[in-house]
Design a protein around this motif. Sequence first.
Motif, short mmCIF file in Angstrom:
data_model
loop_
_atom_site.label_atom_id
_atom_site.label_comp_id
_atom_site.label_asym_id
_atom_site.label_seq_id
_atom_site.Cartn_x
_atom_site.Cartn_y
_atom_site.Cartn_z
N ILE A 132 101.04 31.09 78.05
CA ILE A 132 100.93 31.18 79.50
C ILE A 132 99.50 30.84 79.90
CG2 ILE A 132 101.19 32.70 81.51
CD1 ILE A 132 103.05 34.44 79.70
N ASP A 133 99.35 29.76 80.63
CA ASP A 133 98.03 29.29 81.07
C ASP A 133 97.83 29.72 82.53
OD1 ASP A 133 95.77 27.88 81.92
OD2 ASP A 133 96.16 26.25 80.52
N LEU A 134 96.93 30.70 82.72
CA LEU A 134 96.71 31.23 84.06
C LEU A 134 95.90 30.29 84.94
CD1 LEU A 134 95.92 34.97 83.15
CD2 LEU A 134 98.11 33.97 83.84
N ARG A 135 95.24 29.31 84.33
CA ARG A 135 94.47 28.34 85.13
C ARG A 135 95.38 27.29 85.74
NH1 ARG A 135 90.81 26.71 80.18
NH2 ARG A 135 92.95 26.66 79.40
N SER A 136 96.23 26.71 84.92
CA SER A 136 97.10 25.63 85.39
C SER A 136 98.44 26.14 85.90
CB SER A 136 97.35 24.64 84.25
OG SER A 136 98.06 25.26 83.19
N LEU A 137 98.70 27.46 85.72
CA LEU A 137 99.98 28.07 86.11
C LEU A 137 101.14 27.39 85.38
CD1 LEU A 137 99.48 28.58 89.96
CD2 LEU A 137 98.85 30.10 88.09
#
Length: 217
Positions: A132-137
């Motif tokens: 889960i990449d919180l930067r790129s959503l």
Amino acid sequence: MIRILVVEDERPISQLIRLSLTKAGYNVVCAYDGNEAANILENEVFDLLLLDVMLPEISGFELMEYIKPTGTPVIFITAKNSLQDRVKGLKMGAEDYIVKPFEIMELLARIEVVLRRYQKTEEILKVGDLTIDLRSLQVHRGESLVELTKKEWDLMLLFVQNPNTALYRETIYERVWGGEYPVGSRVVDLHIQRLRKKIGWEDKLATVSGVGYRLEA
């Protein structure tokens, strides 16, 4: 991993906070009076402090003067609920002020807000075969990109941040959709069904009879 120091002299409250934050993926250290907290801070670095005001030895307000030069964000947790005390705590540099008794879900939400403000949140989360990449959503299951709607993304994060915790449908609706849960509504259940299939959580996202759902982590 995000490190949080909990300075609280009431051990049952301290242990409840420690357990809840640990389940949410934080590294937690507890101190039970102001002197102990000051000694820990001399040797260790933290991303956030949860600080009671009425502490033995050194009060939370006094300890705040010691903490402030380090630039470490502080959330006061206290039974002192007068406007004067809240204003004093905030003017001393605290990021937030939570009055006892409080709900753990509220505490976790406020912690998230402060950590985001200081850009201390983890940017990449690993949950089973999910990345889960919180930067790129973006969410990847193995090597494959999983397309999620905004509500599905918010649902997934809610469970990731509250592993092994039974969440009521009313709580889920309030956190993801906002407002009061409509009686008889199936909106939460339908979104959960779709989320399970998309990210392969058929066995991980368990139904809790009469309550709601729990992520088995």
